[in-house]
Design an enzyme around this catalytic site. Structure first.
Site, PDB file in Angstrom:
ATOM      1  N   MET A   1      63.400  52.240  57.729  1.00  0.00           N
ATOM      2  CA  MET A   1      62.713  51.227  58.529  1.00  0.00           C
ATOM      3  C   MET A   1      63.585  50.879  59.724  1.00  0.00           C
ATOM      4  O   MET A   1      64.795  51.149  59.739  1.00  0.00           O
ATOM      5  CB  MET A   1      62.461  49.978  57.690  1.00  0.00           C
ATOM      6  CG  MET A   1      63.720  49.321  57.176  1.00  0.00           C
ATOM      7  SD  MET A   1      63.412  48.212  55.780  1.00  0.00           S
ATOM      8  CE  MET A   1      63.017  49.404  54.480  1.00  0.00           C
ATOM      9  N   SER A   2      62.981  50.288  60.732  1.00  0.00           N
ATOM     10  CA  SER A   2      63.779  49.784  61.843  1.00  0.00           C
ATOM     11  C   SER A   2      64.405  48.459  61.438  1.00  0.00           C
ATOM     12  O   SER A   2      63.920  47.781  60.533  1.00  0.00           O
ATOM     13  CB  SER A   2      62.912  49.600  63.089  1.00  0.00           C
ATOM     14  OG  SER A   2      62.025  48.497  62.929  1.00  0.00           O
ATOM     15  N   THR A   3      65.464  48.092  62.108  1.00  0.00           N
ATOM     16  CA  THR A   3      66.158  46.840  61.807  1.00  0.00           C
ATOM     17  C   THR A   3      65.469  45.666  62.489  1.00  0.00           C
ATOM     18  O   THR A   3      64.912  45.805  63.584  1.00  0.00           O
ATOM     19  CB  THR A   3      67.615  46.925  62.288  1.00  0.00           C
ATOM     20  OG1 THR A   3      68.253  48.004  61.611  1.00  0.00           O
ATOM     21  CG2 THR A   3      68.381  45.651  62.004  1.00  0.00           C
TER      22      THR A   3
END
Length: 416
Positions: free
Chosen positions: A108-110
């Site tokens: 996932m993106s942060t």
């Protein structure tokens, strides 16, 4: 408006929110955020449909190229929230939009404010060599490349599918950043030393490889994790001109997920027992605010094995596997305790020690050049809080998913 103009407006609004909220202050990073089309790096997104604790999980995949998904997808990828991208290490080149059941997120993106805070703490500037550990979809790497310049930003990603996905999208942007498949704990010796090292994974202590690959005057930023996900620490290390390493550890409200193989404690299985028997009320002398991060960080080490249930209505601290917990309330002067381990008494003891130590919000960490124990201290004197960071977990190396180790256009004379 969902075309290129709509994407730019969403991006501008996102950057304005970060600035208004006091998160974003660095002008080069602001410019990089405005120029970076996030829709290229995040072309799809999973949305969880089922509630917490439901198994198997129901998801819905948004395809940014589909007219029916595009507005919701644009809003999501510019919300600043973490964007879910990959289930169970799946290939990312042929995902089908719509509902899907089962699996757990593996990439996932942060959360964007955390990315901004990290990159600002590193103080990036043109001409620096930058290493990203645990690249994921490449948001931080692309931002760093836009600031440092082409050919100076490199990433390491364990999952081959994600590495190939990120490299393809970074190439579409013409970022000049390169992603290699590998274990982030090893860094990337082939291109060392680095002026800036940013770890997108949490580790129990600083790996020796990272220290060795840090250039004189260089900065290294990582999350330190314990067995609890509740109270992470952020460690910023600097290599001094004399060749030593100085490091400062601060408690933070959030941090990066831990390295592969790290097992977190979980409060969810304890919820039925807590609901059935919340515990015996007793007076309490402890009422630490949620933002006393220096205290909670110390508690993670000095009262180990505890985890907070952040979804509980009142402050709830659990000792999983020991049938013990503490639940704040029903008023500010009482707490309910249950089980053989007096969780609240331990927290009260740590709080007293933290107050006597001067309520520290930062701790010094010794990071020896040749390995050895990494000691943490709030200062000097008999009242200083002190502990030793645990060793890196001895976990089996998971084979990387199939994928190119590096895009051919980024190969150098040193094989990766």
């Amino acid at each position: 408006m969902t075309g290129p103009e709509g994407a730019y407006r969403a991006r501008s609004a996102m950057v304005d929110r970060l600035s208004t909220d006091g998160v974003l202050s660095d002008m080069p990073l602001r410019d990089a955020l405005l120029r970076l089309p996030r829709e290229v790096l995040l072309p799809h997104a999973y949305v969880r449909v089922s509630g917490p604790g439901t198994e198997p999980i129901d998801w819905r995949l948004l395809d940014g190229s589909h007219p029916e998904d595009r507005q919701e997808w644009l809003d999501l990828i510019h919300s600043g929230e973490s964007v879910l991208l990959q289930r169970d290490g799946e290939p990312l080149d042929a995902l089908a939009r719509g509902p899907v059941t089962g699996g757990h997120m593996t990439s996932m993106s942060t959360y964007l404010p955390a990315t901004v805070e990290a990159l600002q703490a590193l103080e990036l500037s043109t001409g620096q060599r930058y290493l990203e550990l645990g690249t994921g979809p490449g948001i931080s790497l692309a931002l760093a490349a836009a600031i440092t310049g082409p050919g100076l930003a490199f990433g390491v990603e364990r999952d081959g599918h994600m590495a190939a996905f990120a490299q393809q999208n970074l190439d579409c942007l013409g970022s000049g950043a390169a992603v290699a498949v590998g274990d982030a704990l090893d860094g990337q010796e082939a291109r060392a030393p680095y002026d800036r090292i940013h770890s997108g994974i949490g580790v129990p202590r600083v790996p020796e490889a990272w220290v060795h690959q840090l250039a004189p005057g260089g900065r290294l930023l990582t999350t330190l994790v314990t067995r609890t996900p509740s109270w992470p620490g952020q460690l910023l290390a600097t290599r001094t001109g004399a060749g030593g390493v100085e490091a400062v550890l601060r408690g933070r409200p959030r941090g990066y997920r831990p390295m592969f193989g790290h097992q977190w404690l979980d409060a969810v299985p304890m919820r039925p027992g807590i609901k059935a028997a919340p515990g015996v009320p007793r007076p309490t002398r402890l009422a630490p605010p949620d933002d006393a991060y220096g205290f909670w960080l110390a508690a993670a080490y000095l009262a180990p094995g505890l985890v907070r249930d952040f979804q509980a209505e009142t402050l709830t601290i659990v000792a999983p596997g020991e049938d013990s917990w503490a639940v704040a309330g029903p008023d500010e002067a009482t707490v309910r305790v249950h089980g053989p381990r007096d969780v609240w008494a331990e927290l009260e003891d740590v709080h007293v020690r933290w107050v006597l130590a001067g309520r520290p919000d930062a701790y010094r960490v010794t990071v020896p050049e040749g390995g050895g124990p990494q000691h943490v201290s709030s200062g000097t004197g008999a009242r200083a809080l002190q502990w030793v960071l645990p060793p890196l977990a001895q976990v089996p190396r998971q084979p990387a998913a199939p994928g190119p180790a590096e895009h051919p256009t980024h190969r150098t004379e040193k094989a990766l």
